[in-house]
Scaffold this motif. Structure first.
Motif, PDB file in Angstrom:
ATOM      1  N   UNK A 179       0.830  -1.211   0.000  1.00  0.00           N
ATOM      2  CA  UNK A 179       0.000   0.000   0.000  1.00  0.00           C
ATOM      3  C   UNK A 179       0.863   1.260   0.000  1.00  0.00           C
ATOM      4  N   UNK A 180       2.106   1.151   0.498  1.00  0.00           N
ATOM      5  CA  UNK A 180       3.005   2.307   0.514  1.00  0.00           C
ATOM      6  C   UNK A 180       3.393   2.737  -0.898  1.00  0.00           C
ATOM      7  N   UNK A 181       3.265   1.827  -1.862  1.00  0.00           N
ATOM      8  CA  UNK A 181       3.653   2.145  -3.241  1.00  0.00           C
ATOM      9  C   UNK A 181       2.597   2.971  -3.963  1.00  0.00           C
ATOM     10  N   UNK A 182       1.366   2.949  -3.474  1.00  0.00           N
ATOM     11  CA  UNK A 182       0.249   3.552  -4.215  1.00  0.00           C
ATOM     12  C   UNK A 182       0.480   5.032  -4.484  1.00  0.00           C
ATOM     13  N   UNK A 183       0.957   5.763  -3.475  1.00  0.00           N
ATOM     14  CA  UNK A 183       1.088   7.218  -3.599  1.00  0.00           C
ATOM     15  C   UNK A 183       2.156   7.642  -4.602  1.00  0.00           C
ATOM     16  N   UNK A 184       3.012   6.709  -5.042  1.00  0.00           N
ATOM     17  CA  UNK A 184       4.034   7.066  -6.032  1.00  0.00           C
ATOM     18  C   UNK A 184       3.418   7.345  -7.402  1.00  0.00           C
ATOM     19  N   UNK A 185       2.212   6.836  -7.634  1.00  0.00           N
ATOM     20  CA  UNK A 185       1.527   7.035  -8.917  1.00  0.00           C
ATOM     21  C   UNK A 185       0.147   7.667  -8.745  1.00  0.00           C
ATOM     22  N   UNK A 186      -0.559   7.269  -7.690  1.00  0.00           N
ATOM     23  CA  UNK A 186      -1.978   7.608  -7.565  1.00  0.00           C
ATOM     24  C   UNK A 186      -2.256   8.577  -6.422  1.00  0.00           C
ATOM     25  N   UNK A 192     -10.627   5.523   0.151  1.00  0.00           N
ATOM     26  CA  UNK A 192     -10.309   4.643  -0.975  1.00  0.00           C
ATOM     27  C   UNK A 192      -9.362   3.524  -0.555  1.00  0.00           C
ATOM     28  N   UNK A 193      -8.388   3.848   0.281  1.00  0.00           N
ATOM     29  CA  UNK A 193      -7.457   2.827   0.765  1.00  0.00           C
ATOM     30  C   UNK A 193      -8.191   1.777   1.597  1.00  0.00           C
ATOM     31  N   UNK A 194      -9.156   2.230   2.370  1.00  0.00           N
ATOM     32  CA  UNK A 194      -9.954   1.308   3.184  1.00  0.00           C
ATOM     33  C   UNK A 194     -10.747   0.350   2.295  1.00  0.00           C
ATOM     34  N   UNK A 195     -11.302   0.866   1.201  1.00  0.00           N
ATOM     35  CA  UNK A 195     -12.023   0.006   0.258  1.00  0.00           C
ATOM     36  C   UNK A 195     -11.073  -0.995  -0.400  1.00  0.00           C
ATOM     37  N   UNK A 196      -9.924  -0.514  -0.871  1.00  0.00           N
ATOM     38  CA  UNK A 196      -8.962  -1.382  -1.553  1.00  0.00           C
ATOM     39  C   UNK A 196      -8.488  -2.521  -0.658  1.00  0.00           C
ATOM     40  N   UNK A 197      -8.277  -2.214   0.626  1.00  0.00           N
ATOM     41  CA  UNK A 197      -7.723  -3.201   1.559  1.00  0.00           C
ATOM     42  C   UNK A 197      -8.787  -4.073   2.210  1.00  0.00           C
ATOM     43  N   UNK A 198     -10.044  -3.895   1.839  1.00  0.00           N
ATOM     44  CA  UNK A 198     -11.131  -4.664   2.447  1.00  0.00           C
ATOM     45  C   UNK A 198     -11.039  -6.140   2.078  1.00  0.00           C
ATOM     46  N   UNK A 199     -11.815  -6.956   2.751  1.00  0.00           N
ATOM     47  CA  UNK A 199     -11.851  -8.389   2.460  1.00  0.00           C
ATOM     48  C   UNK A 199     -12.195  -8.649   0.997  1.00  0.00           C
ATOM     49  N   UNK A 200     -13.058  -7.802   0.419  1.00  0.00           N
ATOM     50  CA  UNK A 200     -13.542  -8.031  -0.948  1.00  0.00           C
ATOM     51  C   UNK A 200     -12.507  -7.691  -2.017  1.00  0.00           C
ATOM     52  N   UNK A 201     -11.487  -6.906  -1.686  1.00  0.00           N
ATOM     53  CA  UNK A 201     -10.418  -6.512  -2.620  1.00  0.00           C
ATOM     54  C   UNK A 201     -10.984  -6.081  -3.984  1.00  0.00           C
ATOM     55  N   UNK A 202     -11.760  -5.001  -4.019  1.00  0.00           N
ATOM     56  CA  UNK A 202     -12.393  -4.593  -5.284  1.00  0.00           C
ATOM     57  C   UNK A 202     -11.417  -3.937  -6.249  1.00  0.00           C
ATOM     58  N   UNK A 203     -11.807  -3.915  -7.512  1.00  0.00           N
ATOM     59  CA  UNK A 203     -11.156  -3.048  -8.492  1.00  0.00           C
ATOM     60  C   UNK A 203     -11.699  -1.643  -8.288  1.00  0.00           C
ATOM     61  N   UNK A 204     -10.801  -0.667  -8.209  1.00  0.00           N
ATOM     62  CA  UNK A 204     -11.206   0.714  -7.959  1.00  0.00           C
ATOM     63  C   UNK A 204     -10.340   1.635  -8.809  1.00  0.00           C
ATOM     64  N   UNK A 205     -10.974   2.520  -9.567  1.00  0.00           N
ATOM     65  CA  UNK A 205     -10.228   3.471 -10.400  1.00  0.00           C
ATOM     66  C   UNK A 205      -9.762   4.641  -9.539  1.00  0.00           C
ATOM     67  N   UNK A 206      -8.458   4.897  -9.561  1.00  0.00           N
ATOM     68  CA  UNK A 206      -7.878   6.018  -8.823  1.00  0.00           C
ATOM     69  C   UNK A 206      -7.294   7.031  -9.796  1.00  0.00           C
ATOM     70  N   UNK A 207      -7.272   8.270  -9.354  1.00  0.00           N
ATOM     71  CA  UNK A 207      -6.710   9.345 -10.169  1.00  0.00           C
ATOM     72  C   UNK A 207      -5.186   9.309 -10.098  1.00  0.00           C
ATOM     73  N   UNK A 208      -4.536   9.437 -11.252  1.00  0.00           N
ATOM     74  CA  UNK A 208      -3.077   9.502 -11.282  1.00  0.00           C
ATOM     75  C   UNK A 208      -2.629  10.871 -10.782  1.00  0.00           C
ATOM     76  N   UNK A 209      -1.548  10.895  -9.997  1.00  0.00           N
ATOM     77  CA  UNK A 209      -1.112  12.194  -9.483  1.00  0.00           C
ATOM     78  C   UNK A 209      -0.470  13.026 -10.595  1.00  0.00           C
ATOM     79  N   UNK A 210      -0.503  14.335 -10.412  1.00  0.00           N
ATOM     80  CA  UNK A 210      -0.091  15.274 -11.466  1.00  0.00           C
ATOM     81  C   UNK A 210       1.372  15.102 -11.851  1.00  0.00           C
ATOM     82  N   UNK A 211       2.243  14.867 -10.867  1.00  0.00           N
ATOM     83  CA  UNK A 211       3.673  14.729 -11.155  1.00  0.00           C
ATOM     84  C   UNK A 211       3.947  13.537 -12.066  1.00  0.00           C
ATOM     85  N   UNK A 212       3.276  12.422 -11.789  1.00  0.00           N
ATOM     86  CA  UNK A 212       3.486  11.222 -12.600  1.00  0.00           C
ATOM     87  C   UNK A 212       2.952  11.432 -14.011  1.00  0.00           C
TER      88      UNK A 212
END
Length: 506
Positions: A179-186, A192-212
Motif C-alpha cells: 500500500x506504501x507504493x500507491x502514492x508514487x503514482x496515484x 479509498x485505501x480502506x475500500x482497496x484493503x477490504x476483504x472483498x479486494x475490489x477493483x477501484x479506479x484512482x486518479x493519477x497524481x499530477x507529477x506522474x
C-alpha cells in the motif's frame, strides 16, 4: 459479563455471519439477523471478553459493513443455530496474511481455505498452488517476473497474465506490491485505501497524481487498481516490494465471471460489476433468466421493503423509471437523424430564430444517430452538437468525462422537461444547449450543466411520486451511473436515494 455488538451489514451473502461464528466459537454467544442488522451477544469473564475484543479488532474489514456499536447487555439464552450451508471463500484475510508476514507461516483463512489459484509459465500447463509447492512456485515466479517476463494465473474469475509494471497503462489494472507504493503514482484517500484493503479486494479506479502524469506525458486521468486477493499473490508482492518493485500489470485474457468493481463517493460506494459477493442462490436465479438485466433489477427491488422508484439509466439499453417493480413511467423517444432536430426547431418562431442564429456560428449536423431511447443517447447528441467527437458514442463519453472533471459547484441550467403528453421533450434540452453555445458558454460548463440538470429532473420526477405517496425511496441502477458527476449529483439532490450491494449492470 455480556457484551452486545450491533452491526449494519448491507451485503446479501454469508461472509459476515461466518466471520462472527468463527471468532465467537470459543465463547457462549448468540447471533440474530434482521435484514441488514446483525446482533452478536457474547458472554464471558471480563478478561476473556477483553481478549475477544482484541482478537475481533483483527477481523478483515468488509466494504459492506457500514457501522457498528457495542454496549454491555443483560444475560441471554443462546437460540442461534449455525447454518450448515454457509458459502466458502478462498480469499485472503488478515488471518493468513498476518501469519505469513509476522511468522512466515502458510495458514488457511477463516473458511479453512488456503489458495485457489493455479499458475502457468507457458500459458498452457497450469499447476495448482498448495502448501507443498508454494515456496518453489514463489521462487520461480519471482525469478521470471524479475526477468520482465509474463506469468499466467487462473482463478474462479478467469485467466490473467501479469508482469512487472513498465510505466505503460495498456493492461486492465495494476496491483501494488504494498500500500506504501500507491502514492508514487496515484492520489488515494483514506476512504479509498480502506475500500482497496477490504476483504472483498475490489477493483477501484484512482486518479493519477499530477507529477506522474507530467513526467510521462500521460493522456489518461485514472486507472484501475486492485490489491492481492489470495495468499500467493500477497506473498509475491510482499517479496517484490522488499526488492523495491512497486507494481504488477494485470490483463484478463479469459473471463469466467466479472471482477468485483466499485466506484466510491467519499465514504460510500456503488458496485459497478461483479456478483461475487451476492449469495450463489440469488446469482444462479438471475443468470438462469433469459432477461438477466431485468432479473437483476427485480432482485434490486426485492432488497428493500419500501415503495421504490428504480432509476435504470443505461448506456446499452432503453432507460426505465420503474415504479414498484412493474410500471415504467418514462416515455422517451429520440431522433435517429439530425434533420429531425432541425425540422422540430423550425416548427415554432423561437426555435426557427435560434436555428438561423446558430448556423451562422456553428456547422449544422447532417448524420444518422445510433440512438436508443435513453438519456445516454441524448448526451451523445449533445456531444455531437458540441463537436466533442465525430463518433456518436464517443461524443457522449467525452461529455461525461468533461462533466466528471469539472470543478463547478453549480452548472448552467439546461431544460429537462416532459411535454403535455408526459413524454420527455428532448427538443427543449437541445434548444437550451444551443442557446448556451451561442452565449459563449464553454463545452465543459455545458457538459456539467447537462448532467446536473438531468439529476434535477430525476429529483423532481421522484418528488412528485413521493407527494402522491406512490414512492418512498429511490434506487439507482444502470451503467450511466458509472460516471461520478451524475452519481454525486443524484445522491446530493435525492435524499431518499439508497445504495445496495447489487451491481449497476450485468
Amino acid at each position: 459479563m455480556v457484551l452486545e455488538f450491533k452491526f449494519n451489514y448491507i451485503g446479501d451473502n454469508d461472509v459476515f455471519e461466518h466471520l462472527l461464528n468463527f471468532y465467537a466459537k470459543d465463547y457462549i454467544y448468540d447471533i440474530s439477523i434482521n435484514d441488514e442488522e446483525y446482533i452478536l451477544k457474547i458472554k464471558a469473564d471480563p478478561d476473556k471478553l477483553s481478549d475477544f475484543c482484541n482478537c475481533f479488532n483483527n477481523i478483515s474489514h468488509s466494504i459492506f459493513l457500514t457501522g457498528f456499536e457495542v454496549k454491555e447487555a443483560k444475560d441471554f439464552k443462546p437460540t442461534y443455530k449455525q447454518k450448515q450451508n454457509l458459502e466458502n471463500y478462498a480469499s485472503l484475510s488478515f488471518l493468513n496474511s498476518n501469519a505469513y508476514v509476522q511468522k512466515n507461516i502458510l495458514a488457511e483463512n477463516e473458511w479453512g481455505k488456503f489458495c485457489e489459484i493455479s499458475l502457468s509459465f507457458d500459458g498452457k500447463n497450469f499447476e495448482k498452488v498448495n502448501k507443498s509447492n508454494f515456496h518453489s512456485l514463489l521462487l520461480k515466479t519471482l525469478d521470471i517476473i524479475k526477468k520482465r517476463e509474463k506469468v499466467w494465473m487462473k482463478n474462479h474469475k478467469g485467466i490473467y497474465t501479469f508482469y512487472l509494471f513498465d510505466k505503460e497503462f495498456k493492461e486492465d489494472f495494476l496491483m501494488p506490491c504494498d500500500v506504501k507504493a500507491i502514492s508514487s503514482i496515484f492520489v488515494c484517500s483514506n476512504e479509498q485505501l480502506k475500500f482497496l484493503a477490504s476483504f472483498e479486494k475490489p477493483l477501484l479506479a484512482l486518479r493519477l497524481n499530477a507529477l506522474f502524469r507530467q513526467k510521462y506525458d500521460l493522456k489518461i486521468d485514472k486507472f484501475f487498481l486492485k490489491l492481492a486477493e489470495d495468499i500467493f499473490l500477497f506473498a509475491l508482492t510482499h517479496e517484490l516490494f522488499k526488492e523495491n518493485f512497486h507494481f504488477l500489470s494485470f490483463k484478463k485474457n479469459e473471463s469466467f465471471m466479472d471482477d468485483f468493481k466499485i466506484l466510491n463517493i467519499k465514504d460510500k460506494f456503488v458496485v459497478l460489476e461483479g456478483f461475487e459477493f451476492v449469495h450463489s442462490k440469488i446469482k444462479d436465479l438471475i443468470f438462469a433468466k433469459d432477461d438477466k438485466n431485468m432479473a437483476r433489477i427485480s432482485y434490486l427491488a426485492s432488497r428493500f421493503k419500501q415503495k421504490s422508484l428504480i432509476l435504470e439509466l443505461s448506456k446499452e439499453c432503453d432507460d426505465i423509471l420503474l415504479l414498484n417493480k412493474e410500471f415504467n413511467l418514462l416515455k422517451i423517444t429520440l431522433p435517429d437523424h439530425s434533420k429531425n432536430i432541425y425540422s422540430e426547431l423550425e416548427n415554432d418562431p423561437t426555435g426557427k430564430r435560434l436555428l438561423e442564429n446558430f448556423q451562422k456560428e456553428f456547422k449544422l449536423l447532417d448524420e444518422k444517430f445510433e440512438s436508443k431511447n435513453n438519456f445516454f443517447s441524448l448526451l451523445c447528441i449533445v456531444g455531437r452538437i458540441l463537436n466533442l467527437s465525430q463518433d456518436f458514442k464517443e461524443a457522449g463519453q467525452n461529455l461525461l468525462a468533461l462533466s466528471d472533471q469539472s470543478r463547478l459547484s453549480r452548472g448552467v441550467k439546461i431544460d429537462f422537461k416532459l411535454n403535455d403528453n408526459k413524454e420527455f421533450d428532448f427538443i427543449r434540452t437541445l434548444r437550451s444547449v444551443m442557446s448556451f453555445m451561442l452565449a459563449g458558454v464553454s463545452a465543459q460548463d455545458i457538459s456539467y450543466g447537462v448532467v446536473e440538470s438531468l439529476s434535477y429532473f430525476l429529483r423532481d420526477f421522484y418528488d412528485e411520486l413521493k407527494q402522491e405517496k406512490k414512492a418512498e425511496i429511490v434506487l439507482i441502477s444502470g451503467s450511466l451511473f458509472e460516471h461520478k458527476s451524475l452519481l454525486e449529483n443524484v445522491l446530493k439532490h435525492i435524499r431518499d436515494c439508497k445504495l445496495s450491494n447489487v451491481p449497476l449492470r450485468i
